[in-house]
Design a protein around this motif. Structure first.
Motif, PDB file in Angstrom:
ATOM      1  N   ASP A  27       2.613   1.789  -5.175  1.00 35.91           N
ATOM      2  CA  ASP A  27       2.059   2.834  -5.969  1.00 35.91           C
ATOM      3  C   ASP A  27       0.539   1.861  -7.157  1.00 35.91           C
ATOM      4  OD1 ASP A  27       3.402   4.621  -5.826  1.00 35.91           O
ATOM      5  OD2 ASP A  27       4.789   4.838  -7.634  1.00 35.91           O
ATOM      6  N   ARG A  28       1.805   0.619  -6.882  1.00 36.88           N
ATOM      7  CA  ARG A  28       0.442  -0.259  -7.547  1.00 36.88           C
ATOM      8  C   ARG A  28      -1.497  -0.829  -6.680  1.00 36.88           C
ATOM      9  NH1 ARG A  28       0.878  -4.250 -11.100  1.00 36.88           N
ATOM     10  NH2 ARG A  28      -0.507  -4.093 -12.929  1.00 36.88           N
ATOM     11  N   LEU A  29      -0.526  -1.182  -5.538  1.00 38.64           N
ATOM     12  CA  LEU A  29      -2.155  -1.343  -4.518  1.00 38.64           C
ATOM     13  C   LEU A  29      -2.537   0.137  -4.268  1.00 38.64           C
ATOM     14  CD1 LEU A  29       0.600  -3.023  -1.701  1.00 38.64           C
ATOM     15  CD2 LEU A  29      -1.469  -3.869  -3.070  1.00 38.64           C
ATOM     16  N   THR A  30      -1.738   1.080  -4.046  1.00 36.21           N
ATOM     17  CA  THR A  30      -3.052   2.563  -4.020  1.00 36.21           C
ATOM     18  C   THR A  30      -4.053   3.062  -5.285  1.00 36.21           C
ATOM     19  OG1 THR A  30      -1.403   3.841  -4.555  1.00 36.21           O
ATOM     20  CG2 THR A  30      -1.414   3.785  -2.454  1.00 36.21           C
ATOM     21  N   GLY A  31      -2.801   2.602  -6.505  1.00 36.77           N
ATOM     22  CA  GLY A  31      -3.750   2.643  -7.416  1.00 36.77           C
ATOM     23  C   GLY A  31      -5.050   1.641  -7.889  1.00 36.77           C
ATOM     24  N   SER A  32      -4.973   0.701  -8.015  1.00 35.47           N
ATOM     25  CA  SER A  32      -5.837  -0.154  -7.826  1.00 35.47           C
ATOM     26  C   SER A  32      -6.754  -0.385  -6.488  1.00 35.47           C
ATOM     27  CB  SER A  32      -4.687  -2.026  -8.022  1.00 35.47           C
ATOM     28  OG  SER A  32      -4.143  -1.570  -9.210  1.00 35.47           O
ATOM     29  N   LEU A  33      -6.149  -0.516  -5.597  1.00 34.71           N
ATOM     30  CA  LEU A  33      -7.511  -0.664  -4.719  1.00 34.71           C
ATOM     31  C   LEU A  33      -7.938   0.789  -3.712  1.00 34.71           C
ATOM     32  CD1 LEU A  33      -5.605  -3.339  -2.476  1.00 34.71           C
ATOM     33  CD2 LEU A  33      -7.668  -3.733  -4.348  1.00 34.71           C
ATOM     34  N   LYS A  34      -7.476   2.245  -4.709  1.00 31.82           N
ATOM     35  CA  LYS A  34      -7.899   2.920  -4.421  1.00 31.82           C
ATOM     36  C   LYS A  34      -7.973   3.626  -2.980  1.00 31.82           C
ATOM     37  CE  LYS A  34      -9.206   3.510  -7.967  1.00 31.82           C
ATOM     38  NZ  LYS A  34      -7.861   3.215  -9.031  1.00 31.82           N
ATOM     39  N   ILE A  35      -6.649   2.648  -1.985  1.00 34.70           N
ATOM     40  CA  ILE A  35      -6.447   2.724  -0.432  1.00 34.70           C
ATOM     41  C   ILE A  35      -5.419   4.682  -0.737  1.00 34.70           C
ATOM     42  CG2 ILE A  35      -7.403   0.570  -0.165  1.00 34.70           C
ATOM     43  CD1 ILE A  35      -4.763  -0.623  -0.109  1.00 34.70           C
ATOM     44  N   ASP A  36      -5.264   4.409   0.697  1.00 37.90           N
ATOM     45  CA  ASP A  36      -3.924   5.732   1.305  1.00 37.90           C
ATOM     46  C   ASP A  36      -2.726   4.631   1.050  1.00 37.90           C
ATOM     47  OD1 ASP A  36      -3.591   5.105   3.636  1.00 37.90           O
ATOM     48  OD2 ASP A  36      -4.824   6.315   4.519  1.00 37.90           O
ATOM     49  N   GLU A  37      -1.527   5.562   0.759  1.00 38.51           N
ATOM     50  CA  GLU A  37       0.022   4.837   0.855  1.00 38.51           C
ATOM     51  C   GLU A  37       0.098   4.215   2.300  1.00 38.51           C
ATOM     52  OE1 GLU A  37       3.472   6.684   0.376  1.00 38.51           O
ATOM     53  OE2 GLU A  37       2.360   8.347  -2.117  1.00 38.51           O
ATOM     54  N   SER A  38      -0.494   4.865   3.424  1.00 38.93           N
ATOM     55  CA  SER A  38      -0.200   3.840   4.670  1.00 38.93           C
ATOM     56  C   SER A  38      -1.335   2.544   4.228  1.00 38.93           C
ATOM     57  CB  SER A  38      -0.634   4.738   6.014  1.00 38.93           C
ATOM     58  OG  SER A  38      -1.604   5.370   6.455  1.00 38.93           O
ATOM     59  N   ALA A  39      -2.164   2.789   4.498  1.00 42.81           N
ATOM     60  CA  ALA A  39      -2.914   1.305   4.342  1.00 42.81           C
ATOM     61  C   ALA A  39      -1.964   0.240   3.043  1.00 42.81           C
ATOM     62  CB  ALA A  39      -4.713   1.271   3.457  1.00 42.81           C
ATOM     63  N   ALA A  40      -1.398   0.824   2.373  1.00 42.26           N
ATOM     64  CA  ALA A  40      -0.666   0.253   1.045  1.00 42.26           C
ATOM     65  C   ALA A  40       1.154  -0.514   1.943  1.00 42.26           C
ATOM     66  CB  ALA A  40      -0.171   1.313  -0.201  1.00 42.26           C
ATOM     67  N   HIS A  41       1.480   0.362   2.531  1.00 44.62           N
ATOM     68  CA  HIS A  41       2.324  -0.348   3.393  1.00 44.62           C
ATOM     69  C   HIS A  41       2.180  -0.945   4.186  1.00 44.62           C
ATOM     70  CE1 HIS A  41       5.238   3.052   1.527  1.00 44.62           C
ATOM     71  NE2 HIS A  41       5.147   4.055   2.506  1.00 44.62           N
ATOM     72  N   GLU A  42       1.317  -1.209   5.063  1.00 43.73           N
ATOM     73  CA  GLU A  42       1.148  -1.123   6.055  1.00 43.73           C
ATOM     74  C   GLU A  42       0.457  -3.587   5.615  1.00 43.73           C
ATOM     75  OE1 GLU A  42      -3.042  -2.292   8.736  1.00 43.73           O
ATOM     76  OE2 GLU A  42      -2.190  -0.960   8.583  1.00 43.73           O
ATOM     77  N   THR A  43       0.144  -3.308   4.113  1.00 41.86           N
ATOM     78  CA  THR A  43       0.083  -4.507   3.493  1.00 41.86           C
ATOM     79  C   THR A  43       1.407  -4.962   3.312  1.00 41.86           C
ATOM     80  OG1 THR A  43      -2.721  -3.841   2.750  1.00 41.86           O
ATOM     81  CG2 THR A  43      -0.735  -5.890   1.339  1.00 41.86           C
ATOM     82  N   VAL A  44       1.949  -4.235   2.632  1.00 41.38           N
ATOM     83  CA  VAL A  44       3.553  -5.137   1.949  1.00 41.38           C
ATOM     84  C   VAL A  44       4.005  -5.401   3.690  1.00 41.38           C
ATOM     85  CG1 VAL A  44       5.702  -4.539   1.633  1.00 41.38           C
ATOM     86  CG2 VAL A  44       3.595  -3.394   0.757  1.00 41.38           C
ATOM     87  N   ALA A  45       3.998  -4.723   4.458  1.00 43.44           N
ATOM     88  CA  ALA A  45       4.703  -5.561   5.980  1.00 43.44           C
ATOM     89  C   ALA A  45       4.061  -6.216   6.922  1.00 43.44           C
ATOM     90  CB  ALA A  45       3.974  -3.803   7.404  1.00 43.44           C
ATOM     91  N   GLU A  46       2.741  -6.271   6.308  1.00 42.82           N
ATOM     92  CA  GLU A  46       1.862  -7.622   7.331  1.00 42.82           C
ATOM     93  C   GLU A  46       2.568  -8.949   6.063  1.00 42.82           C
ATOM     94  OE1 GLU A  46      -2.297  -5.212   8.010  1.00 42.82           O
ATOM     95  OE2 GLU A  46      -2.119  -6.805   5.905  1.00 42.82           O
ATOM     96  N   MET A  47       3.055  -8.825   5.208  1.00 44.13           N
ATOM     97  CA  MET A  47       3.669  -9.846   4.139  1.00 44.13           C
ATOM     98  C   MET A  47       4.566  -9.907   3.851  1.00 44.13           C
ATOM     99  SD  MET A  47       0.967  -8.756   0.579  1.00 44.13           S
ATOM    100  CE  MET A  47       2.055 -10.289  -0.419  1.00 44.13           C
ATOM    101  N   THR A  48       5.572  -8.970   4.247  1.00 43.83           N
ATOM    102  CA  THR A  48       6.914  -9.783   5.116  1.00 43.83           C
ATOM    103  C   THR A  48       7.162 -10.242   5.967  1.00 43.83           C
ATOM    104  OG1 THR A  48       7.832  -7.323   5.706  1.00 43.83           O
ATOM    105  CG2 THR A  48       8.150  -7.967   3.138  1.00 43.83           C
ATOM    106  N   ASP A  49       6.315  -9.455   7.576  1.00 41.28           N
ATOM    107  CA  ASP A  49       6.052 -10.574   8.599  1.00 41.28           C
ATOM    108  C   ASP A  49       5.998 -11.774   8.067  1.00 41.28           C
ATOM    109  OD1 ASP A  49       7.320  -8.228   9.462  1.00 41.28           O
ATOM    110  OD2 ASP A  49       4.990  -7.561  10.423  1.00 41.28           O
ATOM    111  N   ALA A  50       4.473 -12.031   7.676  1.00 39.42           N
ATOM    112  CA  ALA A  50       4.384 -13.781   7.300  1.00 39.42           C
ATOM    113  C   ALA A  50       5.447 -14.079   6.433  1.00 39.42           C
ATOM    114  CB  ALA A  50       2.914 -13.375   6.554  1.00 39.42           C
ATOM    115  N   LYS A  51       6.190 -13.813   5.949  1.00 38.82           N
ATOM    116  CA  LYS A  51       7.358 -14.394   5.441  1.00 38.82           C
ATOM    117  C   LYS A  51       6.529 -14.663   3.388  1.00 38.82           C
ATOM    118  CE  LYS A  51      10.226 -14.515   8.733  1.00 38.82           C
ATOM    119  NZ  LYS A  51      10.839 -12.908   8.930  1.00 38.82           N
TER     120      LYS A  51
END
Length: 145
Positions: free
Chosen positions: A58-82
């Protein structure tokens, strides 16, 4: 009473944003971090290092004005990258995530110090209040769309 907007004000604000972001992008490129990831790192760091995953999306979608899928992708990239560790609906900064964010924070603060040097504190405070109000109004309009 209506206040006339000075000609070109929106463009001036946008140019300042993009110029300063371009400097931050140089800092981010050194570590292979995207802007969205840096926003997520700050959000988690600012909240004691652990947040609800849904809150971060929610913070990413609200702050960056991106859709939920892009926000989920960002979080997934970060968990994948540890950089973030997922646990029971929450994500926490890893030691690598903390170290990365600290480097980004230091680099961003150095940029800000150079860009804002010599500008009177009262002018910066006024600019902050005006831009906060413009953001609140734009967010309110977006909520109605």
């Amino acid at each position: 009473m209506t206040t006339a907007t000075p000609p070109g004000l929106g463009r001036t604000i946008a140019l300042a944003h993009y110029a300063s972001r371009a400097l931050l992008e140089i800092v981010l490129a050194r570590s292979g971090t995207t802007f969205n990831q840096s926003v997520a790192l700050r959000a988690v760091s600012d909240n004691s290092g652990t947040v609800e995953r849904a809150w971060l999306v929610d913070r990413l979608t609200g702050s960056l004005k991106i859709d939920e899928s892009a926000a989920h992708e960002t979080v997934a990239e970060m968990t994948d990258a540890k950089l973030l560790e997922p646990t029971a609906g929450r994500v926490s900064l890893t030691d690598s995530g903390r170290e990365l964010f600290e480097g980004i924070r230091v680099g961003g603060n150095e940029i800000a110090a150079r860009l804002y040097a010599g500008i009177p504190a009262e002018d910066l405070a006024t600019a902050g209040r005006v831009l906060t109000l413009v953001t609140e109004r734009a967010d309110a309009e977006l909520a109605d769309v």
